[in-house]
Design a protein around this motif. Structure first.
Motif, short mmCIF file in Angstrom:
data_model
loop_
_atom_site.label_atom_id
_atom_site.label_comp_id
_atom_site.label_asym_id
_atom_site.label_seq_id
_atom_site.Cartn_x
_atom_site.Cartn_y
_atom_site.Cartn_z
N GLY A 105 -8.68 -4.27 0.45
CA GLY A 105 -8.71 -2.88 0.03
C GLY A 105 -7.90 -2.01 0.95
N LEU A 106 -8.08 -0.72 0.79
CA LEU A 106 -7.39 0.29 1.59
C LEU A 106 -8.36 0.82 2.65
N GLY B 85 -10.56 0.88 11.18
CA GLY B 85 -11.65 0.49 10.32
C GLY B 85 -11.83 -1.02 10.25
N SER B 86 -12.76 -1.44 9.41
CA SER B 86 -13.11 -2.87 9.29
C SER B 86 -13.17 -3.27 7.82
N LEU B 87 -12.91 -4.54 7.61
CA LEU B 87 -13.09 -5.16 6.30
C LEU B 87 -13.59 -6.58 6.54
N ARG B 88 -14.29 -7.12 5.57
CA ARG B 88 -14.65 -8.52 5.61
C ARG B 88 -14.14 -9.19 4.34
N PRO C 216 -2.12 -0.64 11.18
CA PRO C 216 -1.17 -0.62 10.06
C PRO C 216 -0.37 -1.93 9.95
N GLU C 217 -0.08 -2.57 11.05
CA GLU C 217 0.67 -3.82 11.00
C GLU C 217 -0.13 -4.99 10.45
N GLN D 292 -5.23 -8.18 -1.25
CA GLN D 292 -4.39 -7.22 -0.54
C GLN D 292 -5.20 -6.39 0.44
N VAL D 293 -4.69 -6.29 1.64
CA VAL D 293 -5.26 -5.41 2.66
C VAL D 293 -4.19 -4.40 3.04
#
Length: 122
Positions: free
Chosen positions: A9-10, A15-18, A87-88, A117-118
């Motif tokens: 996601g965006l 921030g964090s994502l799993r 961002p990278e 997509q991240v």
């Protein structure tokens, strides 16, 4: 073997994502699993892998200390916890299954998911 990645996601920087990757088949627990990513115009990068018994054996320097790979063999699922995103880190993230119990290099992976997509905004 089918691999279904999800959880992208965006997210804002910091921030964090799993990410999750669900695998079909009854032999999931016999194989190493890995995560890769590919940004537009870049080569695919091998970022993490975990052995068949759940021991992480590799995290790329670019993600070390921020990303953690794990797996739940009872659920046929491998995860990638991503913290302090930058961002990278923006890329299409793929999970993959190795040919054997360990997958120390990118060439040892033979089955690939479709990618999630991240996107990390600054």
């Amino acid at each position: 073997v089918q691999l279904q990645a999800s959880g992208g996601g965006l997210v804002q920087a910091g921030g964090s994502l799993r990410l999750s990757c669900a695998a079909s088949g009854r032999t999931f627990s016999s194989y190493a699993m890995g995560w890769f990513r590919q940004a537009p115009g870049e080569e695919r990068e091998f970022i993490a892998d975990i052995s068949w018994i759940g021991v992480p054996t590799y995290h790329a320097d670019s993600v070390k200390g921020r990303f953690t790979i794990s797996r739940d063999n009872a659920k046929n699922t491998v995860y990638l916890q991503m913290n302090n995103l930058k961002p990278e880190d923006t890329a299409l993230y793929y999970c993959a299954r190795a040919r054997g119990a360990y997958g120390f290099s990118a060439g040892e992976y033979e089955y690939w998911g479709q990618g999630t997509q991240v996107t990390v905004s600054s």
